[in-house]
Motif scaffolding. Structure first.
Motif, PDB file in Angstrom:
ATOM      1  N   HIS A  54      44.285  31.537  39.714  1.00 46.33           N
ATOM      2  CA  HIS A  54      45.684  31.888  39.990  1.00 46.33           C
ATOM      3  C   HIS A  54      45.949  33.374  39.761  1.00 46.33           C
ATOM      4  N   MET A  55      45.343  33.958  38.725  1.00 45.74           N
ATOM      5  CA  MET A  55      45.500  35.375  38.461  1.00 45.74           C
ATOM      6  C   MET A  55      44.910  36.207  39.604  1.00 45.74           C
ATOM      7  N   LEU A  56      43.722  35.834  40.064  1.00 47.70           N
ATOM      8  CA  LEU A  56      43.101  36.560  41.172  1.00 47.70           C
ATOM      9  C   LEU A  56      43.919  36.433  42.456  1.00 47.70           C
ATOM     10  N   GLN A  57      44.485  35.258  42.694  1.00 47.17           N
ATOM     11  CA  GLN A  57      45.336  35.087  43.876  1.00 47.17           C
ATOM     12  C   GLN A  57      46.569  35.984  43.795  1.00 47.17           C
ATOM     13  N   LYS A  58      47.173  36.064  42.619  1.00 50.71           N
ATOM     14  CA  LYS A  58      48.347  36.916  42.446  1.00 50.71           C
ATOM     15  C   LYS A  58      47.982  38.386  42.682  1.00 50.71           C
ATOM     16  N   ILE A  59      46.845  38.811  42.128  1.00 50.13           N
ATOM     17  CA  ILE A  59      46.399  40.196  42.324  1.00 50.13           C
ATOM     18  C   ILE A  59      46.146  40.466  43.805  1.00 50.13           C
ATOM     19  N   ALA A  60      45.521  39.526  44.493  1.00 55.00           N
ATOM     20  CA  ALA A  60      45.227  39.701  45.923  1.00 55.00           C
ATOM     21  C   ALA A  60      46.506  39.779  46.739  1.00 55.00           C
ATOM     22  N   ILE A  61      47.480  38.959  46.403  1.00 56.08           N
ATOM     23  CA  ILE A  61      48.761  38.994  47.127  1.00 56.08           C
ATOM     24  C   ILE A  61      49.468  40.322  46.872  1.00 56.08           C
ATOM     25  N   ASP A  62      49.496  40.757  45.606  1.00 57.01           N
ATOM     26  CA  ASP A  62      50.140  42.032  45.267  1.00 57.01           C
ATOM     27  C   ASP A  62      49.450  43.218  45.939  1.00 57.01           C
ATOM     28  N   ALA A  63      48.124  43.138  46.102  1.00 59.23           N
ATOM     29  CA  ALA A  63      47.362  44.226  46.731  1.00 59.23           C
ATOM     30  C   ALA A  63      47.325  44.096  48.247  1.00 59.23           C
TER      31      ALA A  63
END
Length: 132
Positions: A54-63
């Motif tokens: 979930h953290m990686l998905q959030k980072i990917a969405i933000d980037a």
């Protein structure tokens, strides 16, 4: 997190000692104990794995990264861990040849899944090269 590692190490050490004792008399039960404890440790870590995803998905969405790349990378990591887990179980059972084949299968699947990412990287690099 420190408590979790103590629990994992404690469970692993208890299983190791039990396995050593059982191995002398009931080697098949010792092997089943090893597999069972490995699965329990994995299940114990599922919440941590989920939080990381979930953290990686959030980072990917933000980037603003294409999610297909993140999904592919997560699948590659999953294949690597699953192949390693299967190979270690095979090695514990004394089947080194089968363990090697599991590792080979994992590596080939990882390479096959990485091809679209490698293609995108190569196309991006070629696009950055000025044409003369």
């Amino acid at each position: 997190m420190v408590i979790e590692i103590w629990q994992i190490v404690g469970l692993g050490l208890i299983a190791t000692f039990l396995s050593i004792i059982l191995n002398e008399h009931k080697s098949n039960i010792a092997f089943l104990l090893t597999v069972f404890v490995g699965c329990v440790i994995f299940l114990f870590l599922v919440d941590q794995i989920s939080a990381i995803i979930h953290m990686l998905q959030k980072i990917a969405i933000d980037a603003n990264v294409n999610m297909i790349y993140l999904e592919t990378i997560l699948k590659i990591i999953g294949i690597a861990y699953i192949a390693e887990f299967g190979a270690q179980i095979s090695k514990d059972a004394g089947q080194g040849a089968i363990a090697s084949k599991i590792e080979l299968g994992g590596k080939i699947l990882i390479l096959a899944m990485a091809i679209p990412i490698l293609t995108a990287i190569i196309e991006t690099v070629i696009g950055l090269i000025p044409s003369s």
